[in-house]
Design a protein around this motif. Structure first.
Motif, mmCIF file in Angstrom:
data_model
loop_
_atom_site.group_PDB
_atom_site.id
_atom_site.type_symbol
_atom_site.label_atom_id
_atom_site.label_comp_id
_atom_site.label_asym_id
_atom_site.label_seq_id
_atom_site.Cartn_x
_atom_site.Cartn_y
_atom_site.Cartn_z
ATOM 1 N N GLY A 91 -4.954 4.635 -14.957
ATOM 2 C CA GLY A 91 -3.792 3.823 -14.586
ATOM 3 C C GLY A 91 -3.214 3.007 -15.719
ATOM 4 O O GLY A 91 -2.529 2.017 -15.479
ATOM 5 N N THR A 93 -0.721 2.230 -19.077
ATOM 6 C CA THR A 93 0.651 2.551 -19.454
ATOM 7 C C THR A 93 0.672 3.177 -20.846
ATOM 8 O O THR A 93 -0.354 3.303 -21.507
ATOM 9 N N GLU A 96 -0.579 0.713 -23.549
ATOM 10 C CA GLU A 96 -2.031 0.480 -23.462
ATOM 11 C C GLU A 96 -2.807 1.703 -23.952
ATOM 12 O O GLU A 96 -3.818 1.557 -24.648
ATOM 13 N N LYS A 121 4.032 3.872 -14.788
ATOM 14 C CA LYS A 121 4.535 2.648 -15.399
ATOM 15 C C LYS A 121 4.173 1.495 -14.495
ATOM 16 O O LYS A 121 4.153 1.625 -13.281
ATOM 17 N N LYS A 122 3.904 0.358 -15.092
ATOM 18 C CA LYS A 122 3.575 -0.845 -14.304
ATOM 19 C C LYS A 122 4.837 -1.321 -13.612
ATOM 20 O O LYS A 122 5.920 -1.305 -14.174
ATOM 21 N N LYS A 123 4.671 -1.730 -12.365
ATOM 22 C CA LYS A 123 5.828 -2.247 -11.629
ATOM 23 C C LYS A 123 6.096 -3.671 -12.067
ATOM 24 O O LYS A 123 5.180 -4.491 -12.218
ATOM 25 N N ARG A 124 7.345 -3.959 -12.270
ATOM 26 C CA ARG A 124 7.742 -5.298 -12.699
ATOM 27 C C ARG A 124 8.420 -5.995 -11.515
ATOM 28 O O ARG A 124 8.964 -5.369 -10.623
ATOM 29 N N LYS A 127 5.506 -11.088 -7.858
ATOM 30 C CA LYS A 127 4.257 -10.765 -7.171
ATOM 31 C C LYS A 127 4.227 -11.512 -5.831
ATOM 32 O O LYS A 127 4.704 -12.638 -5.726
#
Length: 130
Positions: A91, A93, A96, A121-124, A127
């Motif tokens: 998981g 990106t 990373e 891709k990390k969700k932006r 939160k």
């Protein structure tokens, strides 16, 4: 300082002969073959040396150095793709994965496209507080 050999401008006949031999090589289809030892390419090389365009007329012999480098490069890319696939499965990106493998983000994305590896891709955004 050593004296530099000055190239003499070729005569009109020499230039025509050179162009004729160059056209013959192109018609034969040997334009991208650096290691050709046929009569046409050899005559062109000798004419180029005569006119001062080259220092030597013999065609270099093919070495396996470039083939070996290409094989090593392909092998390294395959190893990188395997490592990248395992890190993408965790998981991570692009940045990373690039940081862990010590490779650039562009190289990682190019390998991902070539070997069809899905990198999430990390969700932006905001939160949730729940």
């Amino acid at each position: 300082m050593s004296k530099v050999k000055k190239r003499i401008r070729p005569t009109k006949e020499q230039a025509q002969e050179f162009n004729r031999r160059l056209d013959a090589v192109i018609e034969a289809g040997h334009i991208s073959n650096l290691y050709c030892d046929c009569d046409l390419c050899q005559a062109l090389a000798e004419q180029a040396e005569l006119m001062g365009y080259r220092e030597y007329s013999t065609i270099k012999q093919h070495s396996d150095k470039w083939d070996r480098r290409k094989r090593e490069y392909e092998r390294r890319r395959q190893i990188d793709a395997i490592k990248m696939a395992s890190l993408a499965g965790q998981g991570l990106t692009f940045t990373e994965i690039g940081g862990k493998m010590h490779r650039s983000k562009g190289y990682i994305s190019k390998l991902a496209k070539e070997f069809d590896i899905k990198i999430f891709k990390k969700k932006r955004g905001r939160k949730l507080c729940h």
